[in-house]
Scaffold this motif. Sequence first.
Motif, short mmCIF file in Angstrom:
data_model
loop_
_atom_site.label_atom_id
_atom_site.label_comp_id
_atom_site.label_asym_id
_atom_site.label_seq_id
_atom_site.Cartn_x
_atom_site.Cartn_y
_atom_site.Cartn_z
N ASN A 126 120.95 36.38 -29.29
CA ASN A 126 120.66 38.26 -29.25
C ASN A 126 120.04 38.95 -30.26
OD1 ASN A 126 121.08 39.43 -25.80
ND2 ASN A 126 122.39 37.27 -26.69
N GLY A 127 119.85 38.08 -31.44
CA GLY A 127 119.53 38.74 -33.05
C GLY A 127 121.39 39.11 -33.79
N ASN A 128 121.91 39.13 -33.21
CA ASN A 128 123.22 38.99 -34.19
C ASN A 128 124.42 38.21 -34.52
OD1 ASN A 128 122.36 42.67 -33.32
ND2 ASN A 128 123.90 41.80 -30.98
N LEU A 163 115.63 30.83 -36.66
CA LEU A 163 116.48 30.15 -37.53
C LEU A 163 118.12 29.52 -36.49
CD1 LEU A 163 117.09 28.24 -39.35
CD2 LEU A 163 117.86 30.08 -40.90
N TYR A 164 118.38 31.30 -35.99
CA TYR A 164 119.68 31.79 -35.73
C TYR A 164 119.47 31.23 -33.85
CZ TYR A 164 121.01 33.87 -39.14
OH TYR A 164 121.71 34.18 -40.56
N ASN A 165 118.09 31.01 -33.39
CA ASN A 165 118.23 30.14 -32.03
C ASN A 165 118.60 28.41 -32.42
OD1 ASN A 165 117.47 33.06 -30.95
ND2 ASN A 165 115.43 32.49 -30.90
N PRO A 212 130.72 29.01 -27.52
CA PRO A 212 129.98 29.84 -26.50
C PRO A 212 129.42 32.00 -26.95
CG PRO A 212 130.69 28.40 -25.78
CD PRO A 212 131.92 28.85 -26.63
N VAL A 213 130.41 32.17 -27.39
CA VAL A 213 130.02 33.36 -27.46
C VAL A 213 129.77 33.84 -28.44
CG1 VAL A 213 131.31 35.65 -27.41
CG2 VAL A 213 132.51 33.99 -26.52
N LYS A 214 129.84 33.08 -30.19
CA LYS A 214 128.86 33.31 -31.20
C LYS A 214 127.84 32.71 -30.67
CE LYS A 214 129.47 32.65 -35.51
NZ LYS A 214 129.99 33.32 -36.64
#
Length: 337
Positions: free
Chosen positions: A85-87, A20-22, A77-79
């Motif tokens: 990376n799973g954070n 989901l976060y990907n 892009p940073v977020k």
Amino acid sequence: MKTMENGHPSDNCTAENLPLYNFYASVMIMEFTLGLPLNLSVLYLFIFKLKFWKSKTNNIFLFNLVLADVLLLICLPVKAYHFLNGNRRSTEGATCKAMLFMLFLNRGASIAFLTVISVDRYFNVVHPGKKNFAKAFKRSPHISFLIWLLLLPLTIPTMLKSFECCNSYGREDDTLVEDVTDTLREVVFFTQILIPFFVLVYCTVCIVNRLKKKTVGDSTKLRRAVFLVTSVMLVFSFCFLPCTIARMVLLIVRVENLPGAEAIVVQVFDGLMVLSYMDCLVDPIVYCLSSTKFKSLYLTTYCRCLLSENVEITESTISKGNNSSPKRNNNILLHSM
């Protein structure tokens, strides 16, 4: 699911549902890829073609709106990298606070300038004969500088503790200082969206009613003006209200100590925050390119092959428009209603 000792999933900064976060990261990359070139191209026109600092219209407000969107897009892009990376946020405190500062400052600036533009339009359409504070400042960058300056202290509560996770609101062992800090942060988050929303509702309703009663004038321009003011409300409602509602639900389930429900609401809230960044993508289209003259200038500069001879305007026409009197120049952007 991993949780901390207090049992609140939002205290855990790990993205448990990685697919989901990907997907969220992919959406942010798309917003950045499409939004940054569009906003930079509009920024170029304001600086080198329209020379916004010399304008007698609200081009200064529009320039700052686009500038806020550009600065916000740079953070995406940073977020997205953290999500991939799973954070849910950076694991480094300094980077996390810097991101929160940039996100909330520029998001707040985007909302503030959007509101100022709508209020200015309200006075020009509904009360055209009355002088107002916006008219007194819109010919100079002073009011824009003041808005940026006032937004700076509003970002401080979001930086004292991480806003997106490690949020201690609702814990039984909070100290008085922690309670005040958390409450202030939530007040800033909600008022930054809800107060401008109600202002926009009032301005939009008054403008639409005023334009419907106007029987003299170009009907095409009137329809375009109604479209502009209603699209302000649609964009604001689509981008900002869902994450506000999700934040309310998150606070409720947290205070009620419902870890299972909170784990789901956290993921929904993160997704709706990603949706709110879509504002950076649609702002130039709705508030800039909807103006016939600005759209013609944009196409003439970047897409000359798409213009027919009777639509194309020359750069000399624009420069003459910038040097014309306020009465003749007040139609170049949103005042082209």
